[in-house]
Design a protein around this motif. Structure first.
Motif, mmCIF file in Angstrom:
data_model
loop_
_atom_site.group_PDB
_atom_site.id
_atom_site.type_symbol
_atom_site.label_atom_id
_atom_site.label_comp_id
_atom_site.label_asym_id
_atom_site.label_seq_id
_atom_site.Cartn_x
_atom_site.Cartn_y
_atom_site.Cartn_z
ATOM 1 N N VAL A 41 0.831 -1.200 0.000
ATOM 2 C CA VAL A 41 0.000 0.000 0.000
ATOM 3 C C VAL A 41 0.869 1.254 0.000
ATOM 4 O O VAL A 41 0.617 2.207 -0.741
ATOM 5 C CB VAL A 41 -0.921 0.010 1.240
ATOM 6 N N ALA A 42 1.894 1.252 0.839
ATOM 7 C CA ALA A 42 2.752 2.431 0.949
ATOM 8 C C ALA A 42 3.405 2.763 -0.389
ATOM 9 O O ALA A 42 3.497 3.935 -0.768
ATOM 10 C CB ALA A 42 3.818 2.202 2.015
ATOM 11 N N VAL A 43 3.862 1.748 -1.109
ATOM 12 C CA VAL A 43 4.529 1.983 -2.388
ATOM 13 C C VAL A 43 3.541 2.503 -3.429
ATOM 14 O O VAL A 43 3.823 3.473 -4.149
ATOM 15 C CB VAL A 43 5.216 0.696 -2.879
ATOM 16 N N VAL A 44 2.371 1.864 -3.526
ATOM 17 C CA VAL A 44 1.374 2.296 -4.511
ATOM 18 C C VAL A 44 0.929 3.729 -4.243
ATOM 19 O O VAL A 44 0.874 4.562 -5.159
ATOM 20 C CB VAL A 44 0.158 1.339 -4.505
ATOM 21 N N VAL A 45 0.632 4.029 -2.988
ATOM 22 C CA VAL A 45 0.183 5.378 -2.643
ATOM 23 C C VAL A 45 1.291 6.399 -2.884
ATOM 24 O O VAL A 45 1.036 7.513 -3.360
ATOM 25 C CB VAL A 45 -0.297 5.424 -1.179
ATOM 26 N N SER A 46 2.527 6.030 -2.589
ATOM 27 C CA SER A 46 3.646 6.941 -2.829
ATOM 28 C C SER A 46 3.781 7.267 -4.308
ATOM 29 O O SER A 46 4.020 8.412 -4.687
ATOM 30 C CB SER A 46 4.950 6.330 -2.303
ATOM 31 N N LEU A 47 3.622 6.259 -5.164
ATOM 32 C CA LEU A 47 3.699 6.492 -6.602
ATOM 33 C C LEU A 47 2.585 7.419 -7.082
ATOM 34 O O LEU A 47 2.819 8.333 -7.884
ATOM 35 C CB LEU A 47 3.644 5.154 -7.348
ATOM 36 N N LEU A 48 1.365 7.178 -6.607
ATOM 37 C CA LEU A 48 0.252 8.049 -6.986
ATOM 38 C C LEU A 48 0.443 9.464 -6.447
ATOM 39 O O LEU A 48 0.151 10.443 -7.134
ATOM 40 C CB LEU A 48 -1.065 7.467 -6.461
ATOM 41 N N ASP A 49 0.952 9.546 -5.211
ATOM 42 C CA ASP A 49 1.219 10.866 -4.632
ATOM 43 C C ASP A 49 2.207 11.648 -5.487
ATOM 44 O O ASP A 49 2.011 12.844 -5.755
ATOM 45 C CB ASP A 49 1.779 10.722 -3.212
ATOM 46 N N ILE A 50 3.272 11.000 -5.899
ATOM 47 C CA ILE A 50 4.280 11.674 -6.718
ATOM 48 C C ILE A 50 3.663 12.157 -8.025
ATOM 49 O O ILE A 50 3.882 13.294 -8.454
ATOM 50 C CB ILE A 50 5.474 10.738 -6.983
ATOM 51 N N TYR A 51 2.868 11.304 -8.662
ATOM 52 C CA TYR A 51 2.257 11.667 -9.935
ATOM 53 C C TYR A 51 1.367 12.900 -9.803
ATOM 54 O O TYR A 51 1.492 13.878 -10.564
ATOM 55 C CB TYR A 51 1.443 10.484 -10.463
ATOM 56 N N PHE A 52 0.485 12.894 -8.797
ATOM 57 C CA PHE A 52 -0.455 14.004 -8.653
ATOM 58 C C PHE A 52 0.213 15.245 -8.061
ATOM 59 O O PHE A 52 -0.196 16.371 -8.365
ATOM 60 C CB PHE A 52 -1.646 13.579 -7.798
#
Length: 219
Positions: A41-52
């Motif tokens: 979860v942490a990795v997926v959310v971090s990737l989405l956070d970076i994108y947005f």
């Protein structure tokens, strides 16, 4: 340093730093179900956070809270999961209810998954590290909760305590929850002062459905 430089720095450094630290920590952890559940979860959310966050950096918000207090809340709030990533490496005490508590924590940790994704897709380029006023997002999941991301992060912090009930994890998670609440209140103050229409939205929409947690937020 200008307000835009401050927000660029916060958006870029915090997200990249969080992702690198989480990935480095995951590489040193045993591949147990509980650790992978948290780490995935942490990795997926971090990737989405970076994108947005990259997308939001190109927008011009109506107002930005670049005060030392606002900056501190934004940065420390973003680093909360890094603290959790470090805390899960500490030994968990053994007590009679520990296995049941860990299993329940694993279930609780799964609950925010769809809501986090839904909220990020609704928020899009209004996602920020610092408290910023980009606009009033009131569609999708935001019709039912003013701050679904904050509520999901609070649930995750509670799940971390249940899955990894060590003293460091309890201390980090409780502190993270307190900082999230303070940042939420800071952001709401900025939105209320910037957008007159947010007052009606604030009046008719609770933190979760009609629940407002008045005692917690001092409303």
């Amino acid at each position: 340093m200008s307000a835009n430089h401050i927000r660029y720095t916060a958006n870029a450094v915090i997200t990249v730093f969080c992702l690198l630290v989480v990935l480095a920590r995951l590489a040193s952890l045993p591949a147990s179900g509980r650790h992978l559940l948290w780490g995935g979860v942490a990795v997926v959310v971090s990737l989405l956070d970076i994108y947005f966050l990259v997308k939001s950096s190109f927008n011009r918000p109506k107002d930005i809270d670049t005060s030392p207090y606002g900056f501190l809340l934004g940065v420390v709030g973003s680093l909360g999961f890094v603290g959790s990533a470090v805390a899960i490496g500490y030994p968990v005490p053994d007590f009679p209810l520990a296995p049941s508590l860990r299993q329940a924590g694993g279930v609780v940790a799964l609950l925010p998954y769809p809501f986090i994704l839904w909220a990020l897709l609704c928020l899009k380029d209004c996602l920020t590290v610092l408290p910023e006023a980009h606009g009033v997002v009131a569609h999708g999941i935001y019709k039912y909760s003013r701050h679904p991301l904050y509520m999901c992060y609070i649930v995750w912090a509670a799940a971390n305590i249940m899955m990894f009930p060590s003293l460091p994890m309890i201390a980090v998670s409780v502190a993270h929850i307190a900082i999230l609440v303070l940042r939420l209140k800071r952001e709401e103050k900025l939105l209320l002062a910037t957008f007159p229409e947010y007052r009606d939205y604030h009046r008719r929409t609770g933190l979760v459905g009609s629940l407002r947690f008045r005692l917690l937020l001092g409303e």
